[in-house]
Design an enzyme around this catalytic site. Structure first.
Site, PDB file in Angstrom:
ATOM      1  N   CYS A 105       0.854  -1.186   0.000  1.00 45.18           N
ATOM      2  CA  CYS A 105       0.000   0.000   0.000  1.00 45.18           C
ATOM      3  C   CYS A 105       0.891   1.237   0.000  1.00 45.18           C
ATOM      4  O   CYS A 105       1.877   1.297   0.735  1.00 45.18           O
ATOM      5  CB  CYS A 105      -0.891  -0.018   1.244  1.00 45.18           C
ATOM      6  SG  CYS A 105      -1.959   1.413   1.405  1.00 45.18           S
ATOM      7  N   HIS A 147      -9.095  -3.820  -2.301  1.00 41.28           N
ATOM      8  CA  HIS A 147      -8.094  -3.085  -1.519  1.00 41.28           C
ATOM      9  C   HIS A 147      -8.466  -1.604  -1.446  1.00 41.28           C
ATOM     10  O   HIS A 147      -8.459  -1.006  -0.372  1.00 41.28           O
ATOM     11  CB  HIS A 147      -6.718  -3.265  -2.166  1.00 41.28           C
ATOM     12  CG  HIS A 147      -5.613  -2.561  -1.451  1.00 41.28           C
ATOM     13  ND1 HIS A 147      -4.648  -3.220  -0.731  1.00 41.28           N
ATOM     14  CD2 HIS A 147      -5.309  -1.243  -1.355  1.00 41.28           C
ATOM     15  CE1 HIS A 147      -3.804  -2.338  -0.211  1.00 41.28           C
ATOM     16  NE2 HIS A 147      -4.183  -1.118  -0.591  1.00 41.28           N
ATOM     17  N   GLU A 148      -8.804  -1.014  -2.595  1.00 37.36           N
ATOM     18  CA  GLU A 148      -9.143   0.412  -2.610  1.00 37.36           C
ATOM     19  C   GLU A 148     -10.495   0.676  -1.938  1.00 37.36           C
ATOM     20  O   GLU A 148     -10.665   1.685  -1.250  1.00 37.36           O
ATOM     21  CB  GLU A 148      -9.135   0.961  -4.046  1.00 37.36           C
ATOM     22  CG  GLU A 148      -7.794   0.865  -4.746  1.00 37.36           C
ATOM     23  CD  GLU A 148      -6.631   1.431  -3.947  1.00 37.36           C
ATOM     24  OE1 GLU A 148      -6.814   2.434  -3.221  1.00 37.36           O
ATOM     25  OE2 GLU A 148      -5.523   0.868  -4.040  1.00 37.36           O
ATOM     26  N   HIS A 151     -10.174   1.102   1.678  1.00 39.62           N
ATOM     27  CA  HIS A 151      -9.726   2.445   2.090  1.00 39.62           C
ATOM     28  C   HIS A 151     -10.899   3.383   2.348  1.00 39.62           C
ATOM     29  O   HIS A 151     -10.872   4.159   3.300  1.00 39.62           O
ATOM     30  CB  HIS A 151      -8.815   3.059   1.029  1.00 39.62           C
ATOM     31  CG  HIS A 151      -7.386   2.686   1.153  1.00 39.62           C
ATOM     32  ND1 HIS A 151      -6.628   2.977   2.274  1.00 39.62           N
ATOM     33  CD2 HIS A 151      -6.550   2.055   0.294  1.00 39.62           C
ATOM     34  CE1 HIS A 151      -5.392   2.542   2.088  1.00 39.62           C
ATOM     35  NE2 HIS A 151      -5.322   1.972   0.902  1.00 39.62           N
TER      36      HIS A 151
END
Length: 195
Positions: A105, A147-148, A151
């Protein structure tokens, strides 16, 4: 414009992003700056919290993965041509087989760990023109999206690793908070002013 990337420990990385409307101030410029920042840092995805904005926005371009021999020619072609902006995304389903992949990341430089995720996602989102889409993605594209998406939900990949691994990387995470890491891109650290 290349923006500084927020480092591990900053509270903005733990906030759930707010939904935005088409009149969000200077949105087109923000999206362009996010792509510039991501490319400068050699990333394949970047979420708004990583540049200090707690909103539901992330960008992805998987082209850097396309020439790896780890993927089939079909997967390589998909990776080469996948560039997308996700606004107000909502994960509808994560399914398929669980599989592990070594993730990193931009907000957590010098840390990489195996993370297990599902292989197929169904996601609803708006594009840069606020048209709504519901799409199904699989493979590495699904992983980058997950993954994004994490966030904008205030979740980091380090939350998904085994307890022992968390203990082993504790010092590295402390170093990031204190600005004792030197990636080749600009960062903003919680316990250090500037760089």
């Amino acid at each position: 414009m290349i923006l500084p990337i927020v480092g591990y420990g900053d509270p903005v990385l733990r906030q759930v992003g707010k939904t935005i409307a088409p009149d969000y101030p200077e949105l087109k410029a923000l999206i362009a700056n996010m792509y510039d920042t991501m490319y400068h840092a050699h990333g394949v995805g970047l979420a708004a919290p990583q540049i200090g904005q707690s909103i539901r926005l992330f960008v992805i371009d998987t082209e850097p993965f396309h020439d790896s021999d780890d993927y089939s020619p079909e997967e390589q072609e998909k990776l080469k041509n996948f560039k997308r902006t996700f606004i107000n995304a909502r994960m509808l389903k994560e399914e398929g087989n669980s599989w592990s992949f070594n993730e990193g990341c931009l907000s957590i430089p010098e840390v990489r760990e195996d993370v297990t995720r599902m292989s197929v996602v169904t996601i609803e989102y708006q594009d840069e023109d606020f048209n709504t889409h519901t799409e199904v993605f699989d493979g590495l594209i699904a992983r980058v999206i997950q993954h994004e998406y994490d966030h904008i939900e205030g979740v980091l990949f380090t939350d998904k690793i085994a307890s022992l691994k968390k203990v082993l990387i504790k010092k590295k995470l402390q170093n990031i908070m204190e600005g004792k890491v030197f990636p080749d891109y600009r960062m903003r650290f919680i316990a250090k002013k500037g760089r």
